[in-house]
Write an enzyme that holds these catalytic residues in place. Structure first.
Site, short mmCIF file in Angstrom:
data_model
loop_
_atom_site.label_atom_id
_atom_site.label_comp_id
_atom_site.label_asym_id
_atom_site.label_seq_id
_atom_site.Cartn_x
_atom_site.Cartn_y
_atom_site.Cartn_z
N ARG A 52 -8.82 10.71 -5.97
CA ARG A 52 -8.77 9.37 -5.38
C ARG A 52 -9.84 9.37 -4.07
O ARG A 52 -10.45 10.46 -4.37
CB ARG A 52 -7.42 9.37 -4.53
N GLY A 53 -9.83 8.39 -3.54
CA GLY A 53 -11.16 8.12 -2.64
C GLY A 53 -12.13 7.16 -3.37
O GLY A 53 -12.38 7.54 -4.57
N ALA A 54 -12.53 6.21 -2.84
CA ALA A 54 -13.53 5.31 -3.40
C ALA A 54 -14.64 5.75 -4.43
O ALA A 54 -14.74 5.60 -5.33
CB ALA A 54 -14.08 4.19 -2.23
N ARG A 89 -6.66 0.88 -10.26
CA ARG A 89 -6.24 0.74 -8.85
C ARG A 89 -7.10 -0.53 -8.29
O ARG A 89 -8.27 -0.64 -8.99
CB ARG A 89 -6.70 1.86 -8.02
N GLN A 202 -2.53 12.10 2.85
CA GLN A 202 -4.09 12.60 2.58
C GLN A 202 -4.53 13.42 3.76
O GLN A 202 -5.37 14.23 3.50
CB GLN A 202 -4.84 11.48 2.23
N ASP A 243 -12.76 1.91 1.45
CA ASP A 243 -12.42 1.57 0.10
C ASP A 243 -13.40 0.39 -0.35
O ASP A 243 -13.58 0.28 -1.44
CB ASP A 243 -11.00 1.60 -0.14
N ASN A 253 -9.55 0.07 4.59
CA ASN A 253 -9.37 1.38 4.33
C ASN A 253 -7.80 1.80 4.45
O ASN A 253 -7.16 0.87 4.58
CB ASN A 253 -10.08 2.17 5.73
N LYS A 254 -7.50 3.08 4.34
CA LYS A 254 -6.19 3.49 4.19
C LYS A 254 -5.29 2.60 5.27
O LYS A 254 -5.72 2.47 6.25
CB LYS A 254 -5.78 4.95 4.36
#
Ligand SMILES: CSC[C@H]1O[C@H](OP(=O)(O)O)[C@H](O)[C@@H]1O
Length: 363
Positions: A52-54, A89, A202, A243, A253-254
């Site tokens: 995960r993570g862009a 996603r 995370q 992201d 972002n998150k």
């Protein structure tokens, strides 16, 4: 980065149609490597957040295309691979960027050349990500150094970060944490406030794990503590990841990032974003209205997974049976709340002109 002295990336090819990843759903309690051998395994790894993570999502998708073409290198096989991976996603634009880059390279090629070309291009995307993030680290470290110079000698710079935008969110180095690692390597005294980042944690599970392994001083905090720390002068700057950032500097972002930015703005705390250029969506201008926000399974909110006192990994429910749950995974911070964007080409204002000043080819 190093884990117990051994150098690692988050994803690496092992040859003969095998791509290895660190299974991030098992961290921080177990370090496990998973080996992907086909399209469905690669799609699952992204969808279920083993990776995960862009930037890492983009690299994983690129390797996923290469794995898929080993089974079916036809035009139909290429289209199916890209469609399957794109559907994993919706928010991180790196996914679309990587797949468009792979499709653009591979579609004109004869089928016999596609697997080799795909594997080489996926490796190039991964290597480029490492160099982009290394550059973000150096540009961002200058900001941390400037903050240090405004403090008493030896007093640590307090950086607050949200979620995980460290090396685990990329192929290596990270984006928001790259400046932290670079400043740490330069000997600048620093400390990181690590937002736990509910519901996937995370921050608590991944950022804390990374920083601990690298020896970077840090403190894990509940998501709601940051505003209090800023009110009491305990945060010198915030650095987060993204992201998807619009051409006008709106930052997706998150979930929870927007609330941190509001607190930072209210307390005069600089709020920076680590922004690799593949994460810029040049096609949109209004992040709040145009960026698709992923909604994930409510069990990520209603349940918690952790290690028991006797070492077992257990999952428990933390909400009443039957209570409805909403699980929005991202939010958008308007550019007006962002102090600056730390890109691989330097730091710029969160504006269209700021971004075009660093990326004039996009004008
Ligand atoms: C360097 S991108 C990191 C970015 O990705 C995370 O989202 P997720 O863990 O759901 O993939 C989070 O938004 C981080 O800031």
């Amino acid at each position: 980065m190093r884990i117990d002295g051994a150098a690692y990336r988050t994803i690496w090819p092992e040859g003969d149609g095998v791509v290895a990843i660190i299974d991030q759903t098992r961290l921080p309690h177990d370090f496990a490597v998973v080996r992907l051998t086909g399209l469905e395994e690669a799609a699952h790894a992204i969808r279920a957040m083993l990776v995960r993570g862009a930037p890492l999502i983009g690299a994983a998708a690129a390797y996923g295309v290469a794995l898929a073409l080993r089974a079916d290198a036809s035009d139909r096989g290429l289209e199916r691979a890209c469609a399957t991976l794109l559907a994993t996603r919706p928010t991180a634009v790196n996914l679309r960027w990587a797949l468009e880059r792979m499709r653009g390279l591979l579609a004109p090629l004869p089928e016999a050349q596609r697997v080799g070309a795909a594997e080489a291009e996926a490796a190039a995307i991964a290597d480029e990500d490492v160099e982009i993030n290394r550059a973000i680290g150096l540009h961002g470290a200058a900001l941390i150094r400037a903050a240090a110079e405004r403090k008493a000698p030896g007093e640590p710079v307090n950086v607050l970060t949200h979620c995980n935008a460290g090396w685990l969110a990329t192929v290596d180095w990270g984006t928001a944490l790259a400046p932290v690692y670079a400043a740490f390597e330069q000997g600048i005294p620093l400390h990181v406030w690590v937002d736990e980042t509910r519901p996937r944690n995370q921050g608590a599970s991944l950022t804390a794990w990374e920083l601990k392994h690298h020896g970077v001083p840090h403190t894990v905090i509940a998501d709601n503590v940051g505003g209090h720390l800023m009110q009491h002068g305990k945060v010198d700057l915030c650095i987060v990841g993204t992201d998807r950032t619009t051409a006008t500097g709106d930052v997706c972002n998150k979930i929870g990032t927007y609330l941190k930015a509001l607190a930072a703005h209210d307390n005069g705390v600089p709020f920076y974003v680590g922004l690799p250029s593949p994460t810029i969506d040049w096609t949109i201008a209004d992040g709040v209205r145009e960026i698709p926000i992923e909604e994930r399974d409510g069990r990520e909110v209603s349940e918690l997974t952790g290690r028991t006192a006797d070492g077992r990994i257990e999952t428990v429910r933390v909400t009443p049976d039957g209570s409805p749950v909403a699980n929005y995974a991202f939010d958008v911070t308007p550019a007006r709340l962002v102090t600056g964007l730390i890109t691989e080409r330097g730091v710029c204002p969160a504006t269209r002109d700021g971004l075009l000043g660093l990326f004039p080819e996009r004008g």
